[in-house]
Design an enzyme around this catalytic site. Structure first.
Site, PDB file in Angstrom:
ATOM      1  N   CYS A   1       0.874  -1.207   0.061  1.00 15.73           N
ATOM      2  CA  CYS A   1      -0.099   0.176   0.027  1.00 15.73           C
ATOM      3  C   CYS A   1       0.835   1.094   0.088  1.00 15.73           C
ATOM      4  O   CYS A   1       1.840   1.220   0.631  1.00 15.73           O
ATOM      5  CB  CYS A   1      -1.038   0.065   1.441  1.00 15.73           C
ATOM      6  SG  CYS A   1      -1.823   1.679   1.474  1.00 15.73           S
TER       7      CYS A   1
ATOM      8  N   CYS B   1      -0.995   6.724   6.680  1.00 20.88           N
ATOM      9  CA  CYS B   1      -2.485   6.517   6.993  1.00 20.88           C
ATOM     10  C   CYS B   1      -2.679   6.280   8.353  1.00 20.88           C
ATOM     11  O   CYS B   1      -3.679   6.966   8.868  1.00 20.88           O
ATOM     12  CB  CYS B   1      -2.873   5.486   5.844  1.00 20.88           C
ATOM     13  SG  CYS B   1      -4.446   4.857   6.380  1.00 20.88           S
TER      14      CYS B   1
ATOM     15  N   CYS C   1      -3.667   0.948   8.897  1.00 23.51           N
ATOM     16  CA  CYS C   1      -2.864  -0.310   9.309  1.00 23.51           C
ATOM     17  C   CYS C   1      -1.624  -0.265   9.996  1.00 23.51           C
ATOM     18  O   CYS C   1      -0.783   0.807   9.915  1.00 23.51           O
ATOM     19  CB  CYS C   1      -2.390  -0.927   7.692  1.00 23.51           C
ATOM     20  SG  CYS C   1      -3.818  -1.502   6.793  1.00 23.51           S
TER      21      CYS C   1
ATOM     22  N   GLN D   1     -19.882  -6.761  14.250  1.00 27.35           N
ATOM     23  CA  GLN D   1     -18.504  -6.965  14.308  1.00 27.35           C
ATOM     24  C   GLN D   1     -18.065  -6.649  12.799  1.00 27.35           C
ATOM     25  O   GLN D   1     -18.677  -6.974  11.714  1.00 27.35           O
ATOM     26  CB  GLN D   1     -18.334  -8.261  14.492  1.00 27.35           C
ATOM     27  CG  GLN D   1     -18.409  -8.821  15.901  1.00 27.35           C
ATOM     28  CD  GLN D   1     -17.204  -8.389  16.763  1.00 27.35           C
ATOM     29  OE1 GLN D   1     -16.427  -7.622  16.250  1.00 27.35           O
ATOM     30  NE2 GLN D   1     -16.993  -8.685  18.067  1.00 27.35           N
TER      31      GLN D   1
ATOM     32  N   TYR E   1     -24.092  -6.959  27.154  1.00 29.37           N
ATOM     33  CA  TYR E   1     -23.576  -6.194  26.102  1.00 29.37           C
ATOM     34  C   TYR E   1     -23.967  -6.948  24.742  1.00 29.37           C
ATOM     35  O   TYR E   1     -23.144  -7.233  23.857  1.00 29.37           O
ATOM     36  CB  TYR E   1     -22.147  -6.042  26.087  1.00 29.37           C
ATOM     37  CG  TYR E   1     -21.448  -5.697  27.541  1.00 29.37           C
ATOM     38  CD1 TYR E   1     -21.440  -4.231  27.536  1.00 29.37           C
ATOM     39  CD2 TYR E   1     -21.312  -6.493  28.524  1.00 29.37           C
ATOM     40  CE1 TYR E   1     -20.868  -3.760  29.141  1.00 29.37           C
ATOM     41  CE2 TYR E   1     -20.706  -6.109  29.562  1.00 29.37           C
ATOM     42  CZ  TYR E   1     -20.476  -4.699  30.074  1.00 29.37           C
ATOM     43  OH  TYR E   1     -20.081  -4.280  31.261  1.00 29.37           O
TER      44      TYR E   1
ATOM     45  N   ASP F   1     -19.507  -9.238  26.561  1.00 32.96           N
ATOM     46  CA  ASP F   1     -18.825  -9.035  25.423  1.00 32.96           C
ATOM     47  C   ASP F   1     -18.677  -7.289  25.503  1.00 32.96           C
ATOM     48  O   ASP F   1     -19.390  -6.737  24.775  1.00 32.96           O
ATOM     49  CB  ASP F   1     -19.593  -9.312  24.203  1.00 32.96           C
ATOM     50  CG  ASP F   1     -18.694  -9.048  22.861  1.00 32.96           C
ATOM     51  OD1 ASP F   1     -17.643  -8.537  23.031  1.00 32.96           O
ATOM     52  OD2 ASP F   1     -19.174  -9.200  21.768  1.00 32.96           O
TER      53      ASP F   1
ATOM     54  N   CYS G   1     -12.330  -7.280  23.401  1.00 38.48           N
ATOM     55  CA  CYS G   1     -11.591  -6.674  22.121  1.00 38.48           C
ATOM     56  C   CYS G   1     -10.383  -6.051  22.948  1.00 38.48           C
ATOM     57  O   CYS G   1      -9.646  -5.242  22.084  1.00 38.48           O
ATOM     58  CB  CYS G   1     -12.286  -5.938  21.381  1.00 38.48           C
ATOM     59  SG  CYS G   1     -13.181  -4.537  22.319  1.00 38.48           S
TER      60      CYS G   1
HETATM   61  N1  SAH Z   1     -22.244  -8.962  21.585  1.00 36.82           N
HETATM   62  C1  SAH Z   1     -22.334  -7.844  20.506  1.00 36.82           C
HETATM   63  C2  SAH Z   1     -22.122  -6.418  20.503  1.00 36.82           C
HETATM   64  C3  SAH Z   1     -20.544  -6.153  21.484  1.00 36.82           C
HETATM   65  S1  SAH Z   1     -19.967  -4.681  21.342  1.00 36.82           S
HETATM   66  C4  SAH Z   1     -21.871  -8.456  19.145  1.00 36.82           C
HETATM   67  O1  SAH Z   1     -21.150  -9.327  19.236  1.00 36.82           O
HETATM   68  O2  SAH Z   1     -22.088  -7.894  18.114  1.00 36.82           O
HETATM   69  C5  SAH Z   1     -20.417  -4.080  22.964  1.00 36.82           C
HETATM   70  C6  SAH Z   1     -21.916  -3.641  23.202  1.00 36.82           C
HETATM   71  O3  SAH Z   1     -21.893  -3.141  24.443  1.00 36.82           O
HETATM   72  C7  SAH Z   1     -22.041  -2.568  21.998  1.00 36.82           C
HETATM   73  O4  SAH Z   1     -23.327  -2.914  21.521  1.00 36.82           O
HETATM   74  C8  SAH Z   1     -22.460  -1.181  23.110  1.00 36.82           C
HETATM   75  O5  SAH Z   1     -23.575  -0.486  22.606  1.00 36.82           O
HETATM   76  C9  SAH Z   1     -22.731  -1.997  24.558  1.00 36.82           C
HETATM   77  N2  SAH Z   1     -22.508  -1.367  25.957  1.00 36.82           N
HETATM   78  C10 SAH Z   1     -21.718  -0.351  25.844  1.00 36.82           C
HETATM   79  N3  SAH Z   1     -21.734  -0.051  27.240  1.00 36.82           N
HETATM   80  C11 SAH Z   1     -22.652  -0.679  27.837  1.00 36.82           C
HETATM   81  C12 SAH Z   1     -23.250  -0.525  29.033  1.00 36.82           C
HETATM   82  N4  SAH Z   1     -22.810   0.025  30.018  1.00 36.82           N
HETATM   83  N5  SAH Z   1     -24.437  -1.438  29.505  1.00 36.82           N
HETATM   84  C13 SAH Z   1     -24.818  -2.302  28.444  1.00 36.82           C
HETATM   85  N6  SAH Z   1     -24.250  -2.467  26.909  1.00 36.82           N
HETATM   86  C14 SAH Z   1     -23.099  -1.579  26.864  1.00 36.82           C
END
Ligand code: SAH
Length: 452
Positions: free
Chosen positions: A73, A79, A82, A285, A314, A383, A410
């Site tokens: 690239c 940039c 990456c 994702q 989450y 999550d 993550c």
């Molecule tokens: N499990 C889902 C989303 C993961 S991302 C997936 O795999 O697609 C994390 C998520 O947590 C997001 O949707 C975000 O809006 C939510 N989030 C962030 N802070 C939060 C909180 N305090 N309580 C509940 N959800 C929350």
């Protein structure tokens, strides 16, 4: 000894930072060198000396690391999108493996043998299904979109990005034609004037549906009908055009209000053989095919049984929980963004799932409410965003006393912090698996199983 700006030293890159920058030691002091590879012998120019460390750049590569490849690239160095286009993908995976291993063993205090070997991507290019591109003017006063160069507010044009879905380029072209033909003004963050802020694109890889969302400093765009016409006439896969209003002085990209200009206001993708509707403000994702591997690993760790209750914290649009709903008696999802909860409820219906309920609330508060109602999940999925879980949530979860907690993260550092707290509450880690959802960047997902 104090390193001086512009001094040049001969040295070797010995490690990476968690952000993927190379590290060398000069007179015992750590110097961070972006775009270098462990094993490079280099001349480094000191750019920014601080008290206990310095930033430098490669002046000359004297002898390249065996991990090196030539970046495919032209704007890799400027940039910032990456971090790793200059080393092989296997050596990038080794970096990610080590990063997760180090965090979980050093901060998390777990036995290193519990960390499995990272699940890499079959495809490390063109995987991102979401782009949020800042809109600016070029030197001729034409509207352009692109990336912010690393740690600056300078925009690098995006012509041939190897991370983004190839479905975006035609939409970008039409958008720019429209904006330039109609002289739509561009937002200026210094004066807080002008209209166009970001071009936000989403592509459902499996169904090929495309969403174009314009983030603007207004709730009504001049010539918006013409924009819709130009997009819909030229893009066969266009599913939705949305105007998102953001009138705040903020670097948060989207505002809270969306108005659909075309289509239903969402796109639908297929993930783990199920349909998921995704609207602009909902999380999804960015790497669909790797997300499938992540969710399948999470399901394997969760090892659910038909008589069990699953709590998906989450939950976003419900993806993780809904892909497991068939294995359990009931599913409860918790998510703080109202549009995502709406999507999750619709996704249950879309997939004929009737044993799921979704709560729109903060995770820690919702857990407290569920506990006080004496709800006893057998398995809890977590999550959270990068900052991890609140410690009060970990307390509440341990009081709810589930058999298993599956933590999808993550951010290895906050994961490690949280698994330490869980182990102190009687939930030791049984296994951990890094999964690479973000090739060519330093980010990595990890899924961890903890049992009571
Ligand atoms: N499990 C889902 C989303 C993961 S991302 C997936 O795999 O697609 C994390 C998520 O947590 C997001 O949707 C975000 O809006 C939510 N989030 C962030 N802070 C939060 C909180 N305090 N309580 C509940 N959800 C929350």
């Amino acid at each position: 000894m104090q390193l001086k700006k512009n001094d040049i030293y001969e040295t070797e890159i010995i490690d990476y930072t968690t952000e993927g920058s190379g590290i060398c030691k000069i007179d015992g002091m750590a110097v961070f060198v972006p775009c270098s590879a462990v094993g490079d012998k280099v001349n480094v120019r000191i750019l920014k000396p601080a008290k206990n460390y310095a930033f430098g750049k490669i002046e000359t590569v004297l002898s390249p690391s065996p991990d090196r490849i030539s970046p495919d690239c032209d704007i890799f160095n400027q940039c910032g999108g990456c971090t790793f286009r200059h080393i092989t993908y296997p050596s990038e995976l080794a970096f990610k493996q080590k990063r997760v291993y180090d965090a979980l063993t050093r901060i998390g205090g777990i036995d290193g043998s519990l960390v499995g070997e990272i699940i890499g991507a079959d495809n490390s290019d063109f995987y991102r299904n979401k782009a949020q591109l800042p809109i600016t003017l070029d030197s001729n006063g034409n509207v352009k979109v692109g990336f912010f160069a690393q740690r600056t507010h300078r925009v690098v044009a995006l012509d041939d990005c190897k991370l983004q879905s190839r479905a975006f380029a035609p939409a970008i072209k039409i958008f720019l034609e429209w904006a330039n033909q109609n002289h739509i003004s561009v937002y200026d963050e210094k004066t807080h004037t002008g209209i166009l802020r970001h071009l936000y694109l989403r592509h459902a890889e499996k169904t090929n549906e495309l969403m174009v969302c314009i983030v603007a400093n207004t709730s009504e765009l001049r010539k918006e009908k013409q924009l819709v016409q130009m997009l819909s006439e030229n893009l066969q896969n266009l599913k939705s055009v949305v105007l998102n209003t953001n009138t705040d002085k903020t670097n948060v990209i989207t505002g809270k209000k969306c108005r659909t200009l075309y289509g239903d206001g969402y796109i639908t993708d297929i993930l783990c053989d199920m349909k998921f509707r995704i609207s602009p403000l909902s999380f999804y994702q960015v790497n669909r095919s790797q997300a499938e591997k992540l969710y399948r690993k999470a399901a394997e760790f969760a090892d659910l049984k038909q008589n069990e209750t699953l709590l998906d914290m989450y939950c976003g649009t419900g993806t993780i929980g809904l892909t497991m709903a068939g294995y359990v008696k009931n599913l409860i999802g918790v998510e703080i963004i109202p549009q995502a909860v709406e999507d999750a409820k619709n996704n249950a219906v879309l997939n004929g799932i009737s044993n799921a309920e979704f709560i729109c609330a903060d995770a820690a508060k919702a857990a407290e409410t569920l506990r006080s109602r004496n709800i006893k999940p057998d398995c809890i999925i977590l999550d959270p965003p990068r900052k991890g879980c609140e410690s009060s949530l970990i307390d509440t979860i341990s009081e709810m006393s589930p058999q298993r907690v599956v933590y999808v993260s993550c951010d290895a550092a906050t994961l490690a912090r949280d698994v330490k707290l869980f182990s102190e509450k009687g939930y030791p880690v049984q296994k951990a698996m890094p999964v690479d959802l973000f090739p060519r960047t330093p980010h990595v997902e990890t899924v961890v199983l903890m049992t009571k």
